[in-house]
Write a protein that holds these residues in place. Structure first.
Motif, PDB file in Angstrom:
ATOM      1  N   GLY A  53      -5.143   8.560  11.146  1.00  0.00           N
ATOM      2  CA  GLY A  53      -4.092   7.625  11.547  1.00  0.00           C
ATOM      3  C   GLY A  53      -3.184   7.309  10.377  1.00  0.00           C
ATOM      4  N   PHE A  54      -1.918   7.072  10.697  1.00  0.00           N
ATOM      5  CA  PHE A  54      -0.938   6.724   9.663  1.00  0.00           C
ATOM      6  C   PHE A  54       0.005   5.674  10.231  1.00  0.00           C
ATOM      7  N   SER A  55       0.285   4.642   9.455  1.00  0.00           N
ATOM      8  CA  SER A  55       1.214   3.613   9.901  1.00  0.00           C
ATOM      9  C   SER A  55       2.202   3.282   8.794  1.00  0.00           C
ATOM     10  N   MET A  56       3.456   3.131   9.177  1.00  0.00           N
ATOM     11  CA  MET A  56       4.528   2.771   8.255  1.00  0.00           C
ATOM     12  C   MET A  56       5.000   1.362   8.592  1.00  0.00           C
ATOM     13  N   VAL A  57       5.082   0.506   7.576  1.00  0.00           N
ATOM     14  CA  VAL A  57       5.427  -0.908   7.766  1.00  0.00           C
ATOM     15  C   VAL A  57       6.684  -1.223   6.956  1.00  0.00           C
ATOM     16  N   ASN A  58       7.614  -1.932   7.579  1.00  0.00           N
ATOM     17  CA  ASN A  58       8.887  -2.268   6.947  1.00  0.00           C
ATOM     18  C   ASN A  58       8.795  -3.602   6.210  1.00  0.00           C
ATOM     19  N   ILE A  59       9.261  -3.614   4.953  1.00  0.00           N
ATOM     20  CA  ILE A  59       9.249  -4.854   4.173  1.00  0.00           C
ATOM     21  C   ILE A  59      10.664  -5.331   3.874  1.00  0.00           C
TER      22      ILE A  59
ATOM     23  N   ALA B  50      -4.103   5.802   6.704  1.00  0.00           N
ATOM     24  CA  ALA B  50      -3.199   5.463   5.601  1.00  0.00           C
ATOM     25  C   ALA B  50      -2.123   4.493   6.073  1.00  0.00           C
ATOM     26  N   ILE B  51      -1.705   3.637   5.141  1.00  0.00           N
ATOM     27  CA  ILE B  51      -0.621   2.687   5.386  1.00  0.00           C
ATOM     28  C   ILE B  51       0.441   2.882   4.306  1.00  0.00           C
ATOM     29  N   ALA B  52       1.681   3.046   4.723  1.00  0.00           N
ATOM     30  CA  ALA B  52       2.798   3.130   3.782  1.00  0.00           C
ATOM     31  C   ALA B  52       3.762   1.986   4.066  1.00  0.00           C
ATOM     32  N   VAL B  53       4.303   1.403   3.019  1.00  0.00           N
ATOM     33  CA  VAL B  53       5.261   0.296   3.153  1.00  0.00           C
ATOM     34  C   VAL B  53       6.616   0.784   2.654  1.00  0.00           C
TER      35      VAL B  53
ATOM     36  N   PRO C 255       2.354  -5.713  -0.513  1.00  0.00           N
ATOM     37  CA  PRO C 255       1.111  -5.405   0.199  1.00  0.00           C
ATOM     38  C   PRO C 255       0.830  -3.922   0.433  1.00  0.00           C
ATOM     39  N   ALA C 256       1.606  -3.011  -0.137  1.00  0.00           N
ATOM     40  CA  ALA C 256       1.287  -1.594  -0.015  1.00  0.00           C
ATOM     41  C   ALA C 256      -0.064  -1.305  -0.662  1.00  0.00           C
ATOM     42  N   PRO C 257      -0.923  -0.505  -0.019  1.00  0.00           N
ATOM     43  CA  PRO C 257      -2.209  -0.151  -0.630  1.00  0.00           C
ATOM     44  C   PRO C 257      -1.999   0.529  -1.980  1.00  0.00           C
ATOM     45  N   GLN C 258      -2.783   0.142  -2.949  1.00  0.00           N
ATOM     46  CA  GLN C 258      -2.648   0.648  -4.308  1.00  0.00           C
ATOM     47  C   GLN C 258      -3.527   1.886  -4.526  1.00  0.00           C
ATOM     48  N   PRO C 259      -3.251   2.672  -5.582  1.00  0.00           N
ATOM     49  CA  PRO C 259      -4.105   3.830  -5.885  1.00  0.00           C
ATOM     50  C   PRO C 259      -5.570   3.429  -5.969  1.00  0.00           C
ATOM     51  N   GLY C 260      -6.409   4.206  -5.321  1.00  0.00           N
ATOM     52  CA  GLY C 260      -7.828   3.894  -5.262  1.00  0.00           C
ATOM     53  C   GLY C 260      -8.233   3.139  -4.017  1.00  0.00           C
ATOM     54  N   ASP C 261      -7.268   2.501  -3.341  1.00  0.00           N
ATOM     55  CA  ASP C 261      -7.528   1.815  -2.084  1.00  0.00           C
ATOM     56  C   ASP C 261      -7.757   2.858  -0.986  1.00  0.00           C
TER      57      ASP C 261
ATOM     58  N   HIS D  67       5.672 -11.934   3.860  1.00  0.00           N
ATOM     59  CA  HIS D  67       4.670 -12.440   4.804  1.00  0.00           C
ATOM     60  C   HIS D  67       4.585 -11.558   6.046  1.00  0.00           C
ATOM     61  N   ALA D  68       5.733 -11.152   6.597  1.00  0.00           N
ATOM     62  CA  ALA D  68       5.730 -10.387   7.843  1.00  0.00           C
ATOM     63  C   ALA D  68       5.025  -9.048   7.656  1.00  0.00           C
ATOM     64  N   ALA D  69       5.372  -8.341   6.592  1.00  0.00           N
ATOM     65  CA  ALA D  69       4.735  -7.049   6.329  1.00  0.00           C
ATOM     66  C   ALA D  69       3.250  -7.218   6.049  1.00  0.00           C
ATOM     67  N   GLN D  70       2.903  -8.265   5.288  1.00  0.00           N
ATOM     68  CA  GLN D  70       1.501  -8.514   4.963  1.00  0.00           C
ATOM     69  C   GLN D  70       0.677  -8.752   6.219  1.00  0.00           C
ATOM     70  N   SER D  71       1.252  -9.442   7.198  1.00  0.00           N
ATOM     71  CA  SER D  71       0.513  -9.729   8.432  1.00  0.00           C
ATOM     72  C   SER D  71       0.189  -8.443   9.190  1.00  0.00           C
ATOM     73  N   ILE D  72       1.096  -7.474   9.153  1.00  0.00           N
ATOM     74  CA  ILE D  72       0.849  -6.197   9.823  1.00  0.00           C
ATOM     75  C   ILE D  72      -0.190  -5.395   9.056  1.00  0.00           C
ATOM     76  N   VAL D  73      -0.055  -5.342   7.740  1.00  0.00           N
ATOM     77  CA  VAL D  73      -1.022  -4.611   6.922  1.00  0.00           C
ATOM     78  C   VAL D  73      -2.431  -5.184   7.136  1.00  0.00           C
ATOM     79  N   ASP D  74      -2.545  -6.507   7.154  1.00  0.00           N
ATOM     80  CA  ASP D  74      -3.851  -7.141   7.365  1.00  0.00           C
ATOM     81  C   ASP D  74      -4.441  -6.750   8.724  1.00  0.00           C
ATOM     82  N   LYS D  75      -3.589  -6.693   9.752  1.00  0.00           N
ATOM     83  CA  LYS D  75      -4.070  -6.321  11.090  1.00  0.00           C
ATOM     84  C   LYS D  75      -4.504  -4.865  11.125  1.00  0.00           C
ATOM     85  N   LEU D  76      -3.744  -3.986  10.475  1.00  0.00           N
ATOM     86  CA  LEU D  76      -4.095  -2.563  10.449  1.00  0.00           C
ATOM     87  C   LEU D  76      -5.430  -2.345   9.744  1.00  0.00           C
TER      88      LEU D  76
END
Length: 242
Positions: A133-139, A194-197, A214-220, A167-176
């Protein structure tokens, strides 16, 4: 597909030997729940060729969809084996991709449900398939929605949606991040996710990748590079004998 071919020696070998094909918008069926779903992309054992919108192979999609690649990606693509589009028979890897660009409050539960049903459908169709799965989130702080602006930008007044970021992007990342993941075939969930912002106002200005939280960092586990590496590892582990 470009990144995975570049990362996985076994996938390249299978492509060179004509052992694999790929498909777009392939319908899979969850046998247990009688649920059908079109998956965005699958890597598969294929039968007859099935050109799509003038494209017959992976590399030809670049021209059909006007995909912009930088010079490094173009050189990489030229060195990789091409893969034909085909009607899938046995699915090896299935990917579902979703984007959340605006109206985050409304989108959050729908996005979760659509992605959650994807891994259930993939494994319900083929227990041995790798579910990705892959999701792209707009910040971006604002977004010009094509649903609210049925005209070319600049020809009429533009309706612009305003966002409370990050806050808006973070809420989506947290849900994903609540989506189930699995480390063995006895549980339900995505095998890799994977999640990309991105920063996309959709107003004609450039779209840029947002690397900071809130983009996932290297190692995440949700970082894109790690996602590609995990898929390559899973493919090598599960399909070395095909």
């Amino acid at each position: 597909m470009l990144d995975l071919l570049n990362e996985s020696p076994l996938l390249r070998q299978h492509a060179e030997n004509g052992k694999i094909r790929f498909g777009i918008n392939h319908e899979m069926t969850d046998f247990a729940r009688s649920r059908k779903k079109n998956l965005d992309m699958v890597i598969c054992r294929g039968s007859s060729a099935q050109p799509l919108a003038g494209a017959g192979t992976f590399s030809s999609l670049r021209d059909v969809y006007r995909i912009e690649l930088n010079s490094a990606d173009l050189k990489c693509l030229a060195k990789l084996p091409d893969i034909p589009l085909a009607k899938p028979s046995t699915v090896l890897v299935a990917l579902e991709a979703k984007a959340c660009m605006t109206e985050f409050g409304k989108a959050r539960p729908r996005l979760y449900d659509e992605l959650n049903s994807s891994h259930l459908t993939i494994h319900g169709d083929s227990a041995s398939a790798i579910a990705a799965g892959f999701s792209m989130v707009n910040i971006a702080d604002s977004f010009v929605s094509p649903l609210r602006n049925h005209w070319l930008i600049g020809t009429q007044p533009t309706a612009v949606s305003q966002h409370r970021q990050p806050h808006a992007a973070q809420s989506i990342v947290d849900k994903l991040m609540q989506l189930p993941r699995r480390s063995n075939s006895n549980t339900e969930g995505f095998d890799a996710f994977a999640i990309a912002v991105v920063r996309c106002p959709n107003d004609g200005s450039p779209v840029t990748l947002h690397d900071a939280p809130p983009a996932p960092q290297p190692g995440d586990v949700y970082n894109y590079a790690g996602f590609i590496g995990r898929l390559a590892h899973l493919y090598a582990t599960q399909f070395s004998s095909i």
